[in-house]
Design an enzyme around this catalytic site. Structure first.
Site, mmCIF file in Angstrom:
data_model
loop_
_atom_site.group_PDB
_atom_site.id
_atom_site.type_symbol
_atom_site.label_atom_id
_atom_site.label_comp_id
_atom_site.label_asym_id
_atom_site.label_seq_id
_atom_site.Cartn_x
_atom_site.Cartn_y
_atom_site.Cartn_z
ATOM 1 C CB THR A 43 -27.671 -7.809 10.782
ATOM 2 O OG1 THR A 43 -28.329 -8.845 11.507
ATOM 3 C CG2 THR A 43 -28.479 -7.504 9.282
ATOM 4 C CG HIS A 90 -12.483 1.732 1.337
ATOM 5 N ND1 HIS A 90 -11.317 2.975 1.865
ATOM 6 C CD2 HIS A 90 -11.628 1.354 2.585
ATOM 7 C CE1 HIS A 90 -10.395 2.870 2.528
ATOM 8 N NE2 HIS A 90 -10.909 1.516 2.779
ATOM 9 C CB CYS A 103 -2.007 6.504 12.708
ATOM 10 S SG CYS A 103 -2.037 8.526 13.785
ATOM 11 C CG ASN A 118 -0.532 -0.180 2.608
ATOM 12 O OD1 ASN A 118 0.401 -1.413 2.788
ATOM 13 N ND2 ASN A 118 -0.226 0.525 3.131
#
Ligand code: PLP
Length: 387
Positions: free
Chosen positions: A234, A197, A323, A145
């Protein structure tokens, strides 16, 4: 100034694709029921999840029953690493350049860390020396990343199967998913994590492929038995539907997007290396890197000061590792690649994505060299004043 805002932080999060936004809104409006229920509306919600599950299974080269939806990449990584360790114990192994979502759980369970080479690829000899029959899981990311280095997962799998035949191989494919054919690249992995995302879906939803030697992992939660008792709670129906819509489009457009964005990234990198004296192309030694990431080290400049100037000129970038507070933290990835403290202080990640344009690259090429020059002049004056 060219004046077009340049969003160059797609590796942190890429804008939602219109198709995903439409799918999410539609699902939120028209699928009101709990997918675990017994009535028709519940069955409709359940069917929507299973349609999405099929899309993910196809994109990742898995079977329908092997896809577990999660709240994102972090949860998927944690579930893979800790779920295997909770079930089987043993020794966990990972590489020195992993995201904290993998590195921290491995270190937290006393695991071993494998070195990387200068370009950020795993040192396969060290991997072979580190993996033994006590090892129950090895986790190596498909693409990094921060610097974009792509790992040869087939080679990693070969070492793992030879040294610890029963171990599960996990790969964090969160950054790879927008750009690479994960199904073929991660064919040798038992566990594969993705996050919506990063490829144009919403934040807060992801998936983990669970198969082979990873199949018996323990759930990290307890509750209603959802996701074949691997992830209780859920499901985020609208988010899952949107994840699938984004993934389907990203997969369909992958080859053309990788070529188009790769050209933009190359132009940005070459332009900055030419215009910023002494700038270093951090992952130049990597045999392969993602088309969307340009990572540079700019000596004599503090990343945070540079990012402030860039933001004032509407160039949105990052130091790669941040962070939750938004503060920049020292990069363990750059340290593992052998960069010294002074070099790490001037790290700059510019990451492009599906919506990036030529105009954004033009704007960045105009703003960044000027900002670096300004900071260096300022530092020179301070030094001069002190002398
Ligand atoms: N793994 C990698 C390689 C990432 O880049 C990220 C996000 O930055 C994650 C895991 C975590 O994913 P999420 O933001 O969905 O929790």
């Amino acid at each position: 100034m060219t004046g077009v805002p340049a969003y160059l932080d797609h590796a942190a999060s890429t804008p939602m694709r219109p198709v995903a936004l439409a799918a999410m809104t539609d699902a939120a409006a028209h699928l009101p029921a709990n997918p675990s229920g017994a009535h028709r509306l519940a069955r409709e919600a359940r069917r929507a999840i299973d349609d999405a599950r099929q899309v993910v299974a196809d994109a990742l080269g898995a079977d329908l029953g092997e896809v577990v939806f999660t709240s994102g990449g972090t949860e998927a990584d944690n579930l893979a690493v800790l779920g295997v360790h909770d079930r089987r114990g043993g020794v966990l192994v990972t590489s020195a350049v992993e995201h904290h979502a993998v590195l921290d759980p491995v270190l937290g369970r006393g695991g071993r860390v494998v070195r990387v080479q200068a370009g950020g690829t795993v040192d396969l000899d060290h991997l072979a020396a580190t993996v033994d029959p006590d090892v129950t899981l090895v986790s190596v990311m498909l693409a990094n990343n921060e610097v974009g280095t792509v790992q040869d997962l087939d080679a990693v799998a070969g070492v793992v199967r030879a040294r610890a035949p029963g171990a599960a191989l996990h790969t964090d494919a969160v950054q790879a998913a927008p750009w690479l054919d994960v199904a073929s690249r991660a064919a040798g992995a038992d566990l594969i994590a993705i996050s919506a995302h990063k490829f144009g879906g919403p934040k807060g939803v992801g998936a983990l492929v669970v198969r082979g030697a990873g199949s018996d992992l323990a759930a990290r939660s307890s509750g209603g038995g959802q996701e074949r008792e691997r992830r209780h709670g859920t499901q985020n129906v609208a988010g899952i539907v949107a994840l699938a819509a984004a993934l389907e489009e990203a997969a369909r457009e992958r080859a053309t997007a990788a070529e188009r964005v790769g050209r933009l990234t190359d132009r940005l990198r070459a332009g900055l290396l030419a215009a910023v004296p002494d700038a270093l192309d951090t992952a130049a030694a990597a045999p392969e890197r993602l088309p969307g990431i340009c990572h540079l080290v700019v000596p004599g400049v503090e990343t945070e000061a540079l990012l402030v100037l860039l933001e004032q000129a509407e160039v949105y970038a990052s130091a790669a590792a941040s962070c939750a507070s938004g503060a920049t933290e020292p990069s363990h990835v750059l340290a593992a690649m052998g960069l010294g403290r002074a070099e790490r202080a001037g790290a700059l990640r510019l990451s492009l994505g599906w919506s990036s344009t030529d105009a954004e690259v033009d704007h960045a090429l105009e703003v960044i060299p000027a900002a670096v020059a300004q900071l260096r002049r300022r530092a020179g004056r301070t030094l001069g004043g002190a002398a």
